[in-house]
Design an enzyme around this catalytic site. Structure first.
Site, mmCIF file in Angstrom:
data_model
loop_
_atom_site.group_PDB
_atom_site.id
_atom_site.type_symbol
_atom_site.label_atom_id
_atom_site.label_comp_id
_atom_site.label_asym_id
_atom_site.label_seq_id
_atom_site.Cartn_x
_atom_site.Cartn_y
_atom_site.Cartn_z
ATOM 1 N N ASN A 39 -10.929 2.856 -0.983
ATOM 2 C CA ASN A 39 -10.411 3.800 -1.967
ATOM 3 C C ASN A 39 -11.577 4.496 -2.660
ATOM 4 O OD1 ASN A 39 -10.867 1.213 -3.146
ATOM 5 N ND2 ASN A 39 -9.537 1.668 -4.868
ATOM 6 N N GLU A 41 -12.122 6.997 -5.941
ATOM 7 C CA GLU A 41 -11.516 7.606 -7.124
ATOM 8 C C GLU A 41 -12.419 8.718 -7.666
ATOM 9 O OE1 GLU A 41 -10.930 4.167 -9.641
ATOM 10 O OE2 GLU A 41 -9.259 3.451 -8.389
ATOM 11 N N CYS A 50 -6.470 6.430 -1.236
ATOM 12 C CA CYS A 50 -6.330 5.025 -0.845
ATOM 13 C C CYS A 50 -7.202 4.673 0.361
ATOM 14 C CB CYS A 50 -4.881 4.721 -0.502
ATOM 15 S SG CYS A 50 -3.802 4.663 -1.939
ATOM 16 N N GLU A 52 -6.362 3.000 2.957
ATOM 17 C CA GLU A 52 -5.653 3.227 4.222
ATOM 18 C C GLU A 52 -5.800 4.679 4.658
ATOM 19 O OE1 GLU A 52 -4.592 1.846 1.445
ATOM 20 O OE2 GLU A 52 -2.975 0.401 1.767
ATOM 21 N N CYS A 83 0.710 1.811 -0.584
ATOM 22 C CA CYS A 83 1.567 2.625 -1.449
ATOM 23 C C CYS A 83 2.527 3.448 -0.585
ATOM 24 C CB CYS A 83 0.713 3.542 -2.334
ATOM 25 S SG CYS A 83 0.059 4.992 -1.478
ATOM 26 N N CYS A 86 0.954 6.118 1.623
ATOM 27 C CA CYS A 86 0.220 5.555 2.763
ATOM 28 C C CYS A 86 1.173 4.986 3.812
ATOM 29 C CB CYS A 86 -0.770 4.492 2.300
ATOM 30 S SG CYS A 86 -2.237 5.228 1.561
#
Ligand code: THU
Length: 130
Positions: A39, A41, A50, A52, A83, A86
Protein backbone atom coordinates in the site's frame (compact mmCIF):
# COMPACT_ATOMS: atom_id res chain seq x y z
CA UNK A 1 8.92 -19.97 -0.16
CA UNK A 2 5.16 -19.56 -0.06
CA UNK A 3 3.26 -16.73 -1.65
CA UNK A 4 2.43 -15.53 1.86
CA UNK A 5 6.19 -15.31 2.54
CA UNK A 6 6.53 -13.10 -0.54
CA UNK A 7 3.73 -10.88 0.74
CA UNK A 8 5.38 -10.71 4.18
CA UNK A 9 8.71 -9.72 2.66
CA UNK A 10 7.37 -6.96 0.44
CA UNK A 11 5.24 -5.57 3.27
CA UNK A 12 8.51 -4.21 4.71
CA UNK A 13 8.40 -1.60 1.93
CA UNK A 14 4.82 -0.46 2.49
CA UNK A 15 4.41 3.33 2.60
CA UNK A 16 1.69 3.89 5.16
CA UNK A 17 2.60 6.97 7.25
CA UNK A 18 -1.06 8.00 7.74
CA UNK A 19 -2.71 4.75 8.74
CA UNK A 20 0.45 3.07 10.05
CA UNK A 21 -1.11 -0.08 8.63
CA UNK A 22 1.41 -1.74 6.34
CA UNK A 23 0.07 -4.30 3.90
CA UNK A 24 1.88 -6.65 1.55
CA UNK A 25 0.40 -8.63 -1.31
CA UNK A 26 1.74 -11.19 -3.75
CA UNK A 27 0.12 -12.77 -6.75
CA UNK A 28 1.19 -15.73 -8.83
CA UNK A 29 0.25 -15.83 -12.48
CA UNK A 30 -0.52 -18.62 -14.91
CA UNK A 31 3.04 -18.24 -16.21
CA UNK A 32 4.36 -18.84 -12.71
CA UNK A 33 5.57 -15.31 -12.16
CA UNK A 34 5.18 -13.70 -8.74
CA UNK A 35 4.32 -10.03 -8.52
CA UNK A 36 4.38 -8.14 -5.25
CA UNK A 37 2.66 -4.97 -4.09
CA UNK A 38 2.39 -2.71 -1.09
CA UNK A 39 0.00 0.00 0.00
CA UNK A 40 1.16 3.51 -0.88
CA UNK A 41 -0.54 6.42 0.88
CA UNK A 42 -0.27 10.16 0.27
CA UNK A 43 -1.23 13.29 2.15
CA UNK A 44 -4.08 14.28 -0.17
CA UNK A 45 -5.61 10.80 -0.26
CA UNK A 46 -4.47 9.16 2.96
CA UNK A 47 -6.19 5.88 2.17
CA UNK A 48 -3.78 5.62 -0.75
CA UNK A 49 -3.68 2.59 -2.96
CA UNK A 50 -3.94 -0.97 -1.72
CA UNK A 51 -1.21 -3.58 -1.82
CA UNK A 52 -3.33 -5.87 -3.97
CA UNK A 53 -3.84 -3.11 -6.53
CA UNK A 54 -0.08 -2.53 -6.62
CA UNK A 55 0.62 -6.18 -7.32
CA UNK A 56 -2.04 -6.28 -10.03
CA UNK A 57 -0.62 -3.16 -11.67
CA UNK A 58 2.86 -4.71 -11.71
CA UNK A 59 1.45 -7.84 -13.34
CA UNK A 60 -0.42 -5.89 -15.98
CA UNK A 61 2.58 -3.69 -16.73
CA UNK A 62 4.50 -6.64 -18.12
CA UNK A 63 1.52 -7.94 -20.05
CA UNK A 64 0.42 -10.77 -17.79
CA UNK A 65 -3.28 -11.11 -17.15
CA UNK A 66 -4.09 -14.35 -15.32
CA UNK A 67 -3.88 -14.72 -11.55
CA UNK A 68 -3.78 -18.27 -10.15
CA UNK A 69 -3.06 -17.51 -6.48
CA UNK A 70 -3.04 -14.49 -4.17
CA UNK A 71 -1.74 -13.75 -0.68
CA UNK A 72 -2.14 -10.65 1.47
CA UNK A 73 -0.72 -9.94 4.90
CA UNK A 74 -0.87 -7.24 7.55
CA UNK A 75 -0.11 -6.87 11.25
CA UNK A 76 -3.70 -7.22 12.30
CA UNK A 77 -5.61 -9.08 15.01
CA UNK A 78 -7.22 -11.25 12.34
CA UNK A 79 -6.48 -11.90 8.65
CA UNK A 80 -7.39 -8.80 6.63
CA UNK A 81 -9.63 -9.34 3.64
CA UNK A 82 -9.14 -7.31 0.46
CA UNK A 83 -11.30 -4.16 0.31
CA UNK A 84 -14.33 -4.08 -1.96
CA UNK A 85 -12.56 -2.30 -4.78
CA UNK A 86 -9.68 -4.76 -4.70
CA UNK A 87 -12.09 -7.70 -4.75
CA UNK A 88 -13.42 -6.46 -8.06
CA UNK A 89 -9.88 -5.85 -9.37
CA UNK A 90 -8.88 -9.37 -8.34
CA UNK A 91 -12.00 -10.84 -9.95
CA UNK A 92 -11.02 -9.15 -13.21
CA UNK A 93 -7.92 -11.33 -13.48
CA UNK A 94 -8.69 -14.38 -11.33
CA UNK A 95 -11.19 -17.17 -11.81
CA UNK A 96 -13.90 -17.92 -9.26
CA UNK A 97 -11.93 -20.78 -7.69
CA UNK A 98 -8.65 -18.91 -7.22
CA UNK A 99 -7.55 -19.07 -3.60
CA UNK A 100 -6.86 -15.89 -1.67
CA UNK A 101 -4.73 -16.48 1.42
CA UNK A 102 -4.99 -13.80 4.08
CA UNK A 103 -2.41 -13.76 6.84
CA UNK A 104 -1.36 -11.92 9.98
CA UNK A 105 2.16 -11.27 11.17
CA UNK A 106 1.58 -13.59 14.13
CA UNK A 107 0.83 -16.53 11.89
CA UNK A 108 -2.93 -16.70 11.52
CA UNK A 109 -4.22 -17.54 8.07
CA UNK A 110 -7.57 -17.60 6.37
CA UNK A 111 -8.19 -18.86 2.85
CA UNK A 112 -11.19 -18.00 0.73
CA UNK A 113 -11.89 -18.28 -2.97
CA UNK A 114 -12.52 -15.29 -5.21
CA UNK A 115 -16.17 -16.38 -5.50
CA UNK A 116 -16.52 -16.47 -1.73
CA UNK A 117 -15.01 -13.01 -1.39
CA UNK A 118 -17.16 -11.47 -4.08
CA UNK A 119 -20.39 -13.38 -4.56
CA UNK A 120 -22.62 -12.04 -7.30
CA UNK A 121 -19.74 -10.13 -8.81
CA UNK A 122 -20.23 -7.94 -11.83
CA UNK A 123 -18.83 -9.58 -14.96
CA UNK A 124 -18.84 -8.83 -18.68
CA UNK A 125 -21.80 -11.20 -18.99
CA UNK A 126 -23.95 -8.59 -17.27
CA UNK A 127 -23.39 -6.25 -20.22
CA UNK A 128 -24.48 -8.79 -22.83
CA UNK A 129 -28.16 -8.56 -23.71
CA UNK A 130 -29.71 -11.70 -25.28
N1 THU B 1 -5.19 -1.74 2.60
C1 THU B 1 -4.57 -2.59 1.70
O1 THU B 1 -3.51 -2.28 1.16
N2 THU B 1 -5.19 -3.75 1.41
C2 THU B 1 -6.32 -4.20 2.01
O2 THU B 1 -6.79 -5.29 1.69
C3 THU B 1 -6.99 -3.39 3.04
C4 THU B 1 -6.45 -2.02 3.21
C5 THU B 1 -4.48 -0.50 2.94
C6 THU B 1 -5.05 0.77 2.36
C7 THU B 1 -4.56 1.81 3.36
O3 THU B 1 -3.23 2.20 3.01
C8 THU B 1 -4.49 1.05 4.67
O4 THU B 1 -4.50 -0.34 4.34
C9 THU B 1 -5.61 1.34 5.63
O5 THU B 1 -6.84 1.23 4.99
Amino acid sequence: MSLLDDARDVRENAYAPYSNFAVGAAIKTAQGTVFKGINVENVAYPEGTCAEAGAIAAMCAVGEREIVEIAVIADAPAPVPPCGGCRQKIAEFAGADVVVTMGTMDGQTLTMTVAELLPGRFTADHMAKS
